[in-house]
Scaffold this motif. Structure first.
Motif, mmCIF file in Angstrom:
data_model
loop_
_atom_site.group_PDB
_atom_site.id
_atom_site.type_symbol
_atom_site.label_atom_id
_atom_site.label_comp_id
_atom_site.label_asym_id
_atom_site.label_seq_id
_atom_site.Cartn_x
_atom_site.Cartn_y
_atom_site.Cartn_z
ATOM 1 N N GLY A 1 28.168 -12.342 -11.424
ATOM 2 C CA GLY A 1 27.526 -13.639 -11.602
ATOM 3 C C GLY A 1 26.099 -13.733 -11.122
ATOM 4 N N PHE A 2 25.438 -12.605 -10.897
ATOM 5 C CA PHE A 2 24.047 -12.647 -10.464
ATOM 6 C C PHE A 2 23.127 -12.823 -11.674
ATOM 7 N N GLU A 3 22.016 -13.514 -11.436
ATOM 8 C CA GLU A 3 21.057 -13.771 -12.505
ATOM 9 C C GLU A 3 20.425 -12.463 -12.982
ATOM 10 N N PHE A 4 20.181 -12.399 -14.294
ATOM 11 C CA PHE A 4 19.487 -11.244 -14.864
ATOM 12 C C PHE A 4 18.516 -11.734 -15.922
ATOM 13 N N VAL B 1 12.995 -1.256 -3.119
ATOM 14 C CA VAL B 1 12.687 -1.602 -4.500
ATOM 15 C C VAL B 1 13.883 -1.182 -5.349
ATOM 16 N N VAL B 2 14.174 -1.972 -6.377
ATOM 17 C CA VAL B 2 15.277 -1.679 -7.298
ATOM 18 C C VAL B 2 14.682 -1.029 -8.538
ATOM 19 N N LEU B 3 15.291 0.058 -8.979
ATOM 20 C CA LEU B 3 14.786 0.802 -10.131
ATOM 21 C C LEU B 3 15.860 0.877 -11.214
ATOM 22 N N ASP B 4 15.535 0.388 -12.386
ATOM 23 C CA ASP B 4 16.399 0.462 -13.564
ATOM 24 C C ASP B 4 16.029 1.730 -14.317
ATOM 25 N N VAL C 1 14.269 3.305 -2.429
ATOM 26 C CA VAL C 1 14.521 2.927 -3.823
ATOM 27 C C VAL C 1 16.031 2.856 -4.041
ATOM 28 N N VAL C 2 16.474 1.808 -4.734
ATOM 29 C CA VAL C 2 17.882 1.665 -5.118
ATOM 30 C C VAL C 2 17.935 1.769 -6.632
ATOM 31 N N HIS D 1 18.305 -6.927 -17.321
ATOM 32 C CA HIS D 1 17.964 -6.157 -16.132
ATOM 33 C C HIS D 1 17.879 -7.090 -14.923
ATOM 34 N N ILE D 2 17.886 -6.508 -13.746
ATOM 35 C CA ILE D 2 17.794 -7.266 -12.503
ATOM 36 C C ILE D 2 16.367 -7.794 -12.357
ATOM 37 N N PRO D 3 16.209 -9.094 -12.094
ATOM 38 C CA PRO D 3 14.859 -9.641 -11.897
ATOM 39 C C PRO D 3 14.130 -8.914 -10.770
ATOM 40 N N GLY D 4 12.897 -8.548 -11.034
ATOM 41 C CA GLY D 4 12.091 -7.857 -10.041
ATOM 42 C C GLY D 4 12.261 -6.350 -10.018
ATOM 43 N N ALA D 5 13.189 -5.821 -10.790
ATOM 44 C CA ALA D 5 13.389 -4.372 -10.825
ATOM 45 C C ALA D 5 12.198 -3.689 -11.486
ATOM 46 N N VAL D 6 11.985 -2.451 -11.103
ATOM 47 C CA VAL D 6 10.999 -1.591 -11.754
ATOM 48 C C VAL D 6 11.727 -0.861 -12.872
#
Length: 164
Positions: A136-139, A56-59, A96-97, A70-75
């Motif tokens: 260039g990643f979607e956010f 899971v990605v954590l902001d 967790v990242v 923020h990164i889509p799908g991040a917590v």
């Protein structure tokens, strides 16, 4: 650049002023580094994997920062709230990242430390949100999804990956 003072001996290359580590020590250090860090390209590839990322990605930034992008799908879990909310929002069996603004910010490091102290497996995403957007990643923002052109200083323009 001025040379050494008279009588002080030959100039020492500043890179080699401190000798490189032995190959065994370097392998141990760099191997350990990879257990603690992931880069944005690897995180993006993991999130896009058909079988799911396995993490899971954590902001760890503020609500205002989260809304800005923020990164889509991040917590979203600001570092100051990790101690009281992490165990309710996250599963200790899932790595967790963490990420924060960018390489000049140690917020993701502080968040990773707080999570590790609670018993979570954790890695820090190198480059943070800055490099996510720059590569260039979607956010997502409070206005919807965005994507910027990849910065040629951070990502290859016409290739799937950097080859590193």
């Amino acid at each position: 650049m001025a040379g050494p003072a008279s009588g002080s001996g030959p100039a020492v290359n500043p890179v080699l002023r401190v000798a490189p580590a032995s190959p065994a020590a370097a392998a141990a250090y760099f191997g350990a580094s990879l257990t603690f860090h992931a880069d944005v390209s690897d995180v993006a590839a993991g999130l896009a994997a058909d079988e799911g990322p396995g993490f899971v990605v954590l902001d760890s930034r503020s609500a205002q920062s989260w809304d800005q992008g923020h990164i889509p799908g991040a917590v979203h879990l600001p570092t100051a709230l990790i101690a009281e909310q992490a165990e309710r929002l996250l599963d200790k069996s899932v790595p967790v990242v963490t990420y924060c603004w960018g390489p000049g910010c140690n917020g993701a490091t502080r968040a990773a430390l707080a999570l590790a102290e609670l018993g979570f497996q954790v890695k820090e995403m190198l480059g943070g949100f800055e490099y996510w957007a720059r590569e260039g990643f979607e956010f997502e923002t409070w206005q919807g999804r965005e994507r910027r052109a990849a910065d040629p200083l951070t990502a290859p323009v016409d290739a799937e990956d950097c080859g590193c």
